[in-house]
Design a protein around this motif. Structure first.
Motif, PDB file in Angstrom:
ATOM      1  N   ILE B  10      44.017 -37.048  17.950  1.00 27.23           N
ATOM      2  CA  ILE B  10      43.284 -35.913  17.364  1.00 27.23           C
ATOM      3  C   ILE B  10      42.690 -35.110  18.513  1.00 27.23           C
ATOM      4  N   VAL B  11      42.560 -33.798  18.303  1.00 21.88           N
ATOM      5  CA  VAL B  11      42.084 -32.908  19.366  1.00 21.88           C
ATOM      6  C   VAL B  11      40.664 -32.420  19.061  1.00 21.88           C
ATOM      7  N   SER B  62      38.821 -39.335  19.001  1.00 22.91           N
ATOM      8  CA  SER B  62      39.684 -38.389  19.722  1.00 22.91           C
ATOM      9  C   SER B  62      39.737 -38.726  21.211  1.00 22.91           C
ATOM     10  N   HIS B  63      40.906 -38.552  21.802  1.00 20.87           N
ATOM     11  CA  HIS B  63      41.078 -38.793  23.240  1.00 20.87           C
ATOM     12  C   HIS B  63      41.397 -37.505  24.001  1.00 20.87           C
ATOM     13  N   ILE B  64      41.511 -36.380  23.269  1.00 22.27           N
ATOM     14  CA  ILE B  64      41.888 -35.113  23.907  1.00 22.27           C
ATOM     15  C   ILE B  64      40.810 -34.066  23.629  1.00 22.27           C
ATOM     16  N   LEU B  65      40.275 -33.477  24.697  1.00 28.15           N
ATOM     17  CA  LEU B  65      39.261 -32.440  24.586  1.00 28.15           C
ATOM     18  C   LEU B  65      39.884 -31.122  25.045  1.00 28.15           C
ATOM     19  N   GLN B 126      43.635 -24.186  16.143  1.00 30.09           N
ATOM     20  CA  GLN B 126      44.272 -25.242  15.349  1.00 30.09           C
ATOM     21  C   GLN B 126      43.323 -26.426  15.171  1.00 30.09           C
ATOM     22  N   ALA B 127      42.703 -26.840  16.263  1.00 32.81           N
ATOM     23  CA  ALA B 127      41.837 -28.020  16.208  1.00 32.81           C
ATOM     24  C   ALA B 127      40.615 -27.773  15.331  1.00 32.81           C
ATOM     25  N   LYS B 128      40.181 -26.483  15.262  1.00 33.26           N
ATOM     26  CA  LYS B 128      39.019 -26.159  14.435  1.00 33.26           C
ATOM     27  C   LYS B 128      39.392 -26.089  12.955  1.00 33.26           C
ATOM     28  N   TYR B 133      44.234 -32.322  13.282  1.00 38.69           N
ATOM     29  CA  TYR B 133      45.210 -31.738  14.217  1.00 38.69           C
ATOM     30  C   TYR B 133      45.401 -32.634  15.428  1.00 38.69           C
ATOM     31  N   ARG B 134      46.669 -32.991  15.662  1.00 38.67           N
ATOM     32  CA  ARG B 134      46.978 -33.939  16.736  1.00 38.67           C
ATOM     33  C   ARG B 134      47.944 -33.334  17.741  1.00 38.67           C
TER      34      ARG B 134
END
Lengths: 480, 198
Positions: B10-11, B62-65, B126-128, B133-134
């Motif tokens: 997830i972002v 989440s692992h992606i910022l 997209q993430a918002k 969203y991944r």
């Protein structure tokens, strides 16, 4: 004829140990400066790996970030800070590193004491686990801040793997207008190119306005080159540099001194050397600056107004600008000179040298700090404090109502007890106006020492160019 | 350090430019002498706001910022990279990074990816707006993909890529050049105007 080279290229090339194919250059480091905050995990790493400090003779340590600035600072009340300082003492003793401890006559902010001791010299490579290491570039050294893993790497090997930055010459030409200082030059540059304007570059500051500066002024400018994102800021060494260094404790002596000067005179950028990027700033376009937001690039002239956040380029930029206005409790269109302040901080590795204190004292002489303002002066080092006291500056500050304190980083980053309370607004001679930098909820405006002193008297920002100087006290007359 | 190969997560969108390391890890946590235990202090002051993105359970784990330009500017504190990594972020995507942060991230197994402003704006949007969203980030193929057809590639210095892929630390790598270093030092130490002490 050999190829024309820049100052940066000369220093870089003289420090190449190895250039393994497809990997960063292994760069030799002449001097590492160490302080309590970013070193404990590095020494612990050495210990765990069974490694030693490769060159303790190229390593100097001091305590600055955490130390209290009151008289009774030997007894640190914050147990976590005390433990961190104690860790540095133990590490320096165990690994044979010279420490300028809190009771040393040479203690001070790490970027003050390197030059004062003559440890900082032209042509050197210098690192420290602190982003304001760029300060030392004022001597024509290649100096940059590093992380703790890199601190450990330098302790273990006296080298660093580094990719070569690009070169960027910023020339400031002409005579500085009255009331415009080194701080204003660098704030003006950051305002023009942005806080990421020099990312990936080593800047060389050049031009007649830079040449005319003292070493103190040059250090102020190089200090804040990191605030433009630069890897390093450099200024070519000249007679001003040599006059500053001569006779200092770790400066070469006698025949070595003459030989050193011969070598240092070869360092300035050759005629016709090419830079990856160049910028010319006419000095007459500069003005006294005040930051209004939460990034050093959010800066305007003192006679300007707070800008409109809708001018940001991207949604993320506009969010940042709007957030900054909200955090700073300011409205677009407000004249800077109408912003009132609660606190004044004169200090930090940017502006706590003797000239900075002289400039502020000259403004304060014969005046009182405004009733709503609390002012503090934190000299950058014991040497500066002693010099200022010899000149009677401490009396000028005290008579004006300022608090005269012991050296350290202090309220530049508020790791010691010197902090802003939530909502307090401060005119500060330091380098960062980030949210919470000087204390959670605190609001920081960056200015020059003279502008900070004038704001202390008026209780709001005021244009130093129109200041009526007085010399009311006997001590102040000594300054004139 | 931990190797980085491929990551699907997830972002988390952090739609701000110039996020400085004072925000990533406030000063009061820099007094610790340990290298671990910083996860709870990541964005400490901002997390006091219930509306802050890290407090939104939709982005838990989440692992992606993804963030705005000039991420990690300011202080050199490696504690910022430690806090991000220990919280769980293994990848940060932004239009640009401050130099020192970029270096610190790499030394702690965090992949910092530079994409264009337009690509980052798209990912932030997209993430918002898209639930769950991944992205899949592959350092083996230098690519980023989502599950609805977006795909892009990214540039990274080959040496840094190698170090991240293999989880290599620097000191051992440098000590491969011990003979060159020794020869350099012997010569360099005779140039005594460059000694730290003279």
């Amino acid at each position: 004829m050999s190829q024309a080279k820049t100052l940066f290229e000369k220093v870089w090339e003289q420090h190449i140990v190895a250039e393994p194919a497809g990997e960063p250059t292994i760069l030799y480091i002449d001097l590492q400066l160490v302080h309590e905050v970013t070193s404990p995990q590095a020494f612990e790493g050495l210990r765990l790996a069974g490694r030693r400090v490769a060159r303790a003779d190229r390593t100097l340590a001091t305590v600055d970030h955490n130390v209290p600035t009151d008289k009774d600072r030997i007894h640190i009340k914050d147990p976590i800070a005390a433990k961190q300082i104690e860790a540095l003492r133990k590490n320096c003793a165990e690994f044979g590193v010279e420490l300028f401890d809190v009771n040393s006559v040479d203690q001070g902010i790490v970027h003050m004491i390197g030059p004062e001791l003559g440890a900082t010299k032209p042509g050197m490579t210098i690192v420290c686990g602190d982003s304001h290491t760029s300060t030392h570039g004022a001597f024509g050294a290649l100096a940059f801040g590093i992380g703790t893993s890199e601190v450990e790497h330098v302790l273990a090997t006296q080298t660093l793997p580094q990719s070569r930055p690009k070169t960027f010459r910023i020339a400031v030409e002409g005579e500085l207008p009255h009331g415009v200082t080194a701080k204003d030059i660098v704030l003006g540059i950051i305002g023009r190119i942005g806080t990421d304007g020099a990312t990936g570059y080593a800047i060389e500051f050049a031009g007649s306005a830079i040449r005319a500066l003292s070493m103190e002024g040059r250090m102020t400018i190089c200090n804040m080159s990191i605030e433009a994102g630069a890897r390093a800021g450099m200024i070519a060494p000249d007679e001003t540099t040599f006059a500053y260094l001569e006779g200092r404790r770790f400066a070469p002596k006698d025949a070595d001194w003459e030989r050193a000067k011969q070598e240092w005179r070869k360092l300035p950028t050759d005629e016709g050397a090419a830079f990856d990027r160049e910028l010319l700033i006419p000095a007459h376009e500069l003005t006294p600056y005040v930051t209004w937001g939460t990034s050093p690039g959010m800066v305007v002239g003192v006679t300007d107004v707070v800008p409109d956040p809708s001018l940001g380029e991207t949604e993320a930029d506009r969010n940042g600008l709007a957030r900054a206005l909200e955090y700073m409790d300011l409205r677009a269109g407000t004249p800077i000179e109408e912003i009132t302040i609660d606190r004044v901080f004169i200090g930090s590795c940017t502006n706590a040298r003797i000239e900075d204190l002289r400039a502020a004292a000259k403004v304060l002489a014969g005046y009182q700090v405004h009733a709503n303002v609390r002012g503090m002066v934190v000299p950058g080092s014991q040497q500066v404090k002693a010099q200022a006291e010899r000149e009677g500056l401490d009396h000028v500050f005290r008579e004006a109502g300022f608090d005269w304190r012991e050296p350290g980083c202090s309220m530049c980053l508020g790791m010691n007890p010197d902090i802003l309370q939530p909502g307090e607004r401060c005119a500060s001679t330091s380098n960062r106006n980030f949210e919470g930098r000087q204390g959670k909820g605190g609001r920081t405006h960056l200015v020059s020492p003279a502008m900070a002193a004038a704001a202390a008297v008026m209780g709001r920002f005021t244009d130093i160019r129109t200041w009526q100087y007085r010399t009311a006290s006997r001590e102040a007359e000594v300054l004139a | 350090m931990q190797a980085f190969t491929t990551l699907t997560s997830i972002v988390t969108p952090l739609e701000l430019s110039n996020v400085d390391t004072d925000q990533i890890i406030p000063k009061q946590f820099l007094k610790r002498i340990e290298r671990t235990g910083y996860e709870d202090y990541l964005f400490f002051d901002w997390r006091q706001d219930p509306g802050f993105v890290l407090n939104n359970p939709a982005y838990g784990g989440s692992h992606i910022l993804v963030a705005g330009k000039n991420f990690g500017c300011g202080s050199s504190r490696e504690h910022a990279a430690w806090a991000l990594e220990q919280y769980g972020f293994r990848c940060v995507i932004a239009p640009s990074f401050a130099d020192i942060f970029y270096s610190n991230a790499g030394k702690n197994g965090i992949l910092a990816i530079t994409l264009s402003e337009a690509e980052v704006e798209r990912l932030l949007l997209q993430a918002k707006t898209a639930d769950g969203y991944r992205l899949t980030v592959s350092l083996e193929s230098n690519t980023i993909e989502d599950e609805s057809g977006f795909a892009t590639s990214f540039q990274i210095d080959p040496f840094r890529r190698d170090c991240l892929l293999q989880g290599l630390d620097d000191i051992g790598l440098t000590l491969r050049h011990a003979a060159l270093l020794s020869a350099y030092e012997q010569k360099h130490d005779t140039e005594n105007w460059l000694l730290a002490r003279a």
